[in-house]
Design a protein around this motif. Structure first.
Motif, PDB file in Angstrom:
ATOM      1  N   SER A   1      36.756  30.573  31.871  1.00  0.00           N
ATOM      2  CA  SER A   1      37.475  30.347  30.604  1.00  0.00           C
ATOM      3  C   SER A   1      37.454  28.879  30.190  1.00  0.00           C
ATOM      4  CB  SER A   1      38.929  30.826  30.725  1.00  0.00           C
ATOM      5  OG  SER A   1      39.642  30.042  31.657  1.00  0.00           O
ATOM      6  N   LYS A   2      37.197  27.980  31.132  1.00  0.00           N
ATOM      7  CA  LYS A   2      37.135  26.539  30.830  1.00  0.00           C
ATOM      8  C   LYS A   2      35.776  26.022  31.309  1.00  0.00           C
ATOM      9  CE  LYS A   2      41.464  26.394  29.419  1.00  0.00           C
ATOM     10  NZ  LYS A   2      41.769  27.832  29.538  1.00  0.00           N
TER      11      LYS A   2
ATOM     12  N   LEU B   1      39.104  22.462  44.811  1.00  0.00           N
ATOM     13  CA  LEU B   1      40.364  22.655  44.094  1.00  0.00           C
ATOM     14  C   LEU B   1      40.966  21.349  43.597  1.00  0.00           C
ATOM     15  CD1 LEU B   1      41.992  25.255  46.509  1.00  0.00           C
ATOM     16  CD2 LEU B   1      40.898  25.723  44.304  1.00  0.00           C
ATOM     17  N   MET B   2      40.538  20.221  44.180  1.00  0.00           N
ATOM     18  CA  MET B   2      41.115  18.917  43.852  1.00  0.00           C
ATOM     19  C   MET B   2      42.634  18.948  44.036  1.00  0.00           C
ATOM     20  SD  MET B   2      38.608  16.917  43.450  1.00  0.00           S
ATOM     21  CE  MET B   2      39.343  15.442  42.730  1.00  0.00           C
ATOM     22  N   VAL B   3      43.394  18.270  43.173  1.00  0.00           N
ATOM     23  CA  VAL B   3      44.832  18.135  43.410  1.00  0.00           C
ATOM     24  C   VAL B   3      45.611  19.393  43.034  1.00  0.00           C
ATOM     25  CG1 VAL B   3      46.922  16.863  42.774  1.00  0.00           C
ATOM     26  CG2 VAL B   3      44.769  15.635  43.124  1.00  0.00           C
ATOM     27  N   ALA B   4      45.335  19.945  41.874  1.00  0.00           N
ATOM     28  CA  ALA B   4      46.202  20.994  41.332  1.00  0.00           C
ATOM     29  C   ALA B   4      45.554  22.365  41.242  1.00  0.00           C
ATOM     30  CB  ALA B   4      46.695  20.583  39.942  1.00  0.00           C
TER      31      ALA B   4
ATOM     32  N   LYS C   1      46.292  28.024  29.323  1.00  0.00           N
ATOM     33  CA  LYS C   1      45.638  26.735  29.570  1.00  0.00           C
ATOM     34  C   LYS C   1      45.398  26.471  31.051  1.00  0.00           C
ATOM     35  CE  LYS C   1      49.963  24.072  29.546  1.00  0.00           C
ATOM     36  NZ  LYS C   1      50.660  22.928  28.932  1.00  0.00           N
ATOM     37  N   ASN C   2      46.144  27.126  31.945  1.00  0.00           N
ATOM     38  CA  ASN C   2      45.969  26.877  33.371  1.00  0.00           C
ATOM     39  C   ASN C   2      44.942  27.790  34.027  1.00  0.00           C
ATOM     40  OD1 ASN C   2      47.847  24.844  33.289  1.00  0.00           O
ATOM     41  ND2 ASN C   2      49.539  26.118  33.989  1.00  0.00           N
ATOM     42  N   MET C   3      44.521  28.830  33.332  1.00  0.00           N
ATOM     43  CA  MET C   3      43.557  29.783  33.892  1.00  0.00           C
ATOM     44  C   MET C   3      42.139  29.257  33.704  1.00  0.00           C
ATOM     45  SD  MET C   3      45.136  32.556  35.038  1.00  0.00           S
ATOM     46  CE  MET C   3      46.571  33.607  34.850  1.00  0.00           C
ATOM     47  N   LEU C   4      41.422  29.059  34.799  1.00  0.00           N
ATOM     48  CA  LEU C   4      40.076  28.493  34.707  1.00  0.00           C
ATOM     49  C   LEU C   4      38.973  29.528  34.906  1.00  0.00           C
ATOM     50  CD1 LEU C   4      40.365  25.127  36.673  1.00  0.00           C
ATOM     51  CD2 LEU C   4      41.016  25.649  34.322  1.00  0.00           C
ATOM     52  N   ALA C   5      39.163  30.445  35.854  1.00  0.00           N
ATOM     53  CA  ALA C   5      38.074  31.373  36.170  1.00  0.00           C
ATOM     54  C   ALA C   5      38.605  32.586  36.919  1.00  0.00           C
ATOM     55  CB  ALA C   5      37.010  30.675  37.013  1.00  0.00           C
ATOM     56  N   ALA C   6      37.787  33.632  36.928  1.00  0.00           N
ATOM     57  CA  ALA C   6      38.086  34.837  37.702  1.00  0.00           C
ATOM     58  C   ALA C   6      36.797  35.308  38.366  1.00  0.00           C
ATOM     59  CB  ALA C   6      38.663  35.931  36.803  1.00  0.00           C
ATOM     60  N   PHE C   7      36.906  35.663  39.635  1.00  0.00           N
ATOM     61  CA  PHE C   7      35.781  36.201  40.399  1.00  0.00           C
ATOM     62  C   PHE C   7      36.076  37.677  40.644  1.00  0.00           C
ATOM     63  CE2 PHE C   7      36.442  31.768  41.169  1.00  0.00           C
ATOM     64  CZ  PHE C   7      35.176  31.193  41.211  1.00  0.00           C
ATOM     65  N   ASP C   8      35.341  38.551  39.973  1.00  0.00           N
ATOM     66  CA  ASP C   8      35.640  39.979  39.993  1.00  0.00           C
ATOM     67  C   ASP C   8      34.875  40.700  41.099  1.00  0.00           C
ATOM     68  OD1 ASP C   8      37.298  39.712  37.765  1.00  0.00           O
ATOM     69  OD2 ASP C   8      35.634  40.022  36.367  1.00  0.00           O
ATOM     70  N   PHE C   9      35.610  41.585  41.782  1.00  0.00           N
ATOM     71  CA  PHE C   9      35.028  42.467  42.790  1.00  0.00           C
ATOM     72  C   PHE C   9      35.482  43.884  42.482  1.00  0.00           C
ATOM     73  CE2 PHE C   9      35.483  38.265  44.543  1.00  0.00           C
ATOM     74  CZ  PHE C   9      34.285  38.053  45.207  1.00  0.00           C
ATOM     75  N   ALA C  10      34.869  44.866  43.132  1.00  0.00           N
ATOM     76  CA  ALA C  10      35.187  46.260  42.834  1.00  0.00           C
ATOM     77  C   ALA C  10      36.645  46.582  43.117  1.00  0.00           C
ATOM     78  CB  ALA C  10      34.273  47.186  43.643  1.00  0.00           C
ATOM     79  N   HIS C  11      37.232  45.912  44.096  1.00  0.00           N
ATOM     80  CA  HIS C  11      38.590  46.262  44.532  1.00  0.00           C
ATOM     81  C   HIS C  11      39.616  45.173  44.228  1.00  0.00           C
ATOM     82  CE1 HIS C  11      37.088  43.620  47.596  1.00  0.00           C
ATOM     83  NE2 HIS C  11      38.259  43.574  48.198  1.00  0.00           N
ATOM     84  N   GLY C  12      39.232  44.130  43.481  1.00  0.00           N
ATOM     85  CA  GLY C  12      40.195  43.070  43.204  1.00  0.00           C
ATOM     86  C   GLY C  12      39.580  41.898  42.484  1.00  0.00           C
ATOM     87  N   CYS C  13      40.384  40.866  42.309  1.00  0.00           N
ATOM     88  CA  CYS C  13      39.979  39.729  41.488  1.00  0.00           C
ATOM     89  C   CYS C  13      40.589  38.449  42.064  1.00  0.00           C
ATOM     90  CB  CYS C  13      40.467  39.953  40.057  1.00  0.00           C
ATOM     91  SG  CYS C  13      40.123  38.618  38.918  1.00  0.00           S
TER      92      CYS C  13
ATOM     93  N   GLY D   1      48.615  21.070  35.107  1.00  0.00           N
ATOM     94  CA  GLY D   1      48.510  19.704  34.617  1.00  0.00           C
ATOM     95  C   GLY D   1      47.414  19.522  33.586  1.00  0.00           C
ATOM     96  N   SER D   2      47.368  18.324  33.048  1.00  0.00           N
ATOM     97  CA  SER D   2      46.405  18.025  31.982  1.00  0.00           C
ATOM     98  C   SER D   2      45.094  17.453  32.510  1.00  0.00           C
ATOM     99  CB  SER D   2      47.021  17.028  30.990  1.00  0.00           C
ATOM    100  OG  SER D   2      47.406  15.832  31.657  1.00  0.00           O
ATOM    101  N   LYS D   3      45.106  16.914  33.713  1.00  0.00           N
ATOM    102  CA  LYS D   3      43.890  16.340  34.304  1.00  0.00           C
ATOM    103  C   LYS D   3      43.111  17.432  35.028  1.00  0.00           C
ATOM    104  CE  LYS D   3      45.882  11.742  34.896  1.00  0.00           C
ATOM    105  NZ  LYS D   3      46.233  10.664  35.868  1.00  0.00           N
ATOM    106  N   LYS D   4      42.133  17.979  34.362  1.00  0.00           N
ATOM    107  CA  LYS D   4      41.358  19.084  34.930  1.00  0.00           C
ATOM    108  C   LYS D   4      40.234  18.526  35.807  1.00  0.00           C
ATOM    109  CE  LYS D   4      43.904  22.011  32.733  1.00  0.00           C
ATOM    110  NZ  LYS D   4      44.945  22.752  33.458  1.00  0.00           N
ATOM    111  N   ARG D   5      40.392  18.639  37.113  1.00  0.00           N
ATOM    112  CA  ARG D   5      39.451  18.026  38.045  1.00  0.00           C
ATOM    113  C   ARG D   5      38.740  19.029  38.936  1.00  0.00           C
ATOM    114  NH1 ARG D   5      43.589  13.250  40.036  1.00  0.00           N
ATOM    115  NH2 ARG D   5      43.501  11.961  38.151  1.00  0.00           N
TER     116      ARG D   5
END
Length: 290
Positions: A29-30, A73-76, A91-103, A110-114
């Motif tokens: 998403s980012k 993961l860096m700091v946050a 705004k805090n959701m960056l990504a999702a890794f999808d599998f057949a049985h879960g995610c 925070g504002s500093k995306k590292r």
């Protein structure tokens, strides 16, 4: 920043859930999160997870036949497990890794995306992301000693340098130095062999204790509240609180956005270490002791 005990627990819980499973989709998403382009991230889709391990403070996902997802993961940055596919909005959701049985969901507060994600092919490419620090729970005393005195620097800097020791950061270095009863500002060149032995034992004892404690506290659940501050810690994040060993008030050295916590009674023979900002302000008014 999540450190060795926290990352190890993440790795254990992720491994239990996805080893042998196929990555059905990686949703981003980012866009800033993805820091590599060759091979493209979509190459990971449809590949089976063969391995999950820690590399310094990074989490590495091995994908058949020889691809590697490297997540820092860096700091946050934090990870969350959902038993079914979940939306990644906000705004805090960056990504999702999808599998057949879960995610597996990645967030970053925070504002500093590292936080960063790389996809590489081959073990040589993977090795380029390894800071190369010595694994503190796997090395011998002789290896530890040689690495510690390789450069003359303060113990705090030596322990937290990822090229010297793997996975140790600000929080657990405070706890290690308190357990060893040594000042964070003591230079590595001035350590006696007895102090090096005490530090070696404190590193192993502290990290093993926290690995076991975090594992026990989480039971079989996925760790949802990873933090650098714990009530059970002796000095880290405890400025002004009494030291559990001697009762002296825990002190701090502040520098930019981080601070070092220590006990004067246990670690510096009652001497107050100069705070980089406050002591400069007070100059001659800075007290030498509690």
């Amino acid at each position: 920043m999540p450190e060795l005990p926290d990352i190890n627990l993440y790795v254990e819980r992720i491994d239990e859930r996805i080893r042998g499973q196929v990555v059905s989709n990686i949703r981003i998403s980012k866009p800033f999160l993805v820091r590599s382009f060759d091979p493209p991230l979509r190459t990971a889709n449809g590949r089976r997870v063969s391995d999950v391990h820690r590399m310094g403070k990074r989490i590495v996902f091995g994908l058949e036949p020889d691809y590697w997802l490297i997540l820092h993961l860096m700091v946050a940055g934090r990870l969350h497990w959902r038993d079914q596919q979940a939306r990644i909005s906000g705004k805090n959701m960056l990504a999702a890794f999808d599998f057949a049985h879960g995610c597996l969901i990645l967030t970053e507060a925070g504002s500093k995306k590292r936080a960063s994600l790389h996809l590489v092919q081959g073990k040589e490419a993977l090795a380029e992301h390894d800071p190369g620090g010595l694994e503190p729970l796997e090395c011998s005393f002789e290896e530890f000693h040689a690495q510690l005195i390789r450069e003359n620097r303060t113990l705090k800097r030596a322990l937290t340098n990822p090229r010297s020791f793997s996975g140790i950061g600000n929080a657990y270095s405070d706890e290690i130095l308190h357990a060893a009863r040594i000042s964070p500002t003591k230079l590595t060149s001035r350590l006696s062999e007895a102090e090096v032995r005490s530090l070696f034992d404190a590193v192993r004892g502290t990290l093993e204790h926290w690995c076991n404690l975090l594992r026990e506290q989480s039971k079989d659940r996925f760790p949802e509240k990873v933090t650098a501050f714990h009530d059970e810690m002796a000095v880290h994040g405890k400025f002004g609180s009494p030291c559990p060993a001697c009762g002296s008030k825990v002190q701090r050295i502040r520098y930019k956005s981080s601070e070092t916590n220590y006990c004067p009674g246990c670690q510096t023979n009652g001497r107050l270490l100069a705070d980089r900002s406050l002591s400069r302000l007070l100059k001659d008014g800075w007290p030498d002791a509690l």
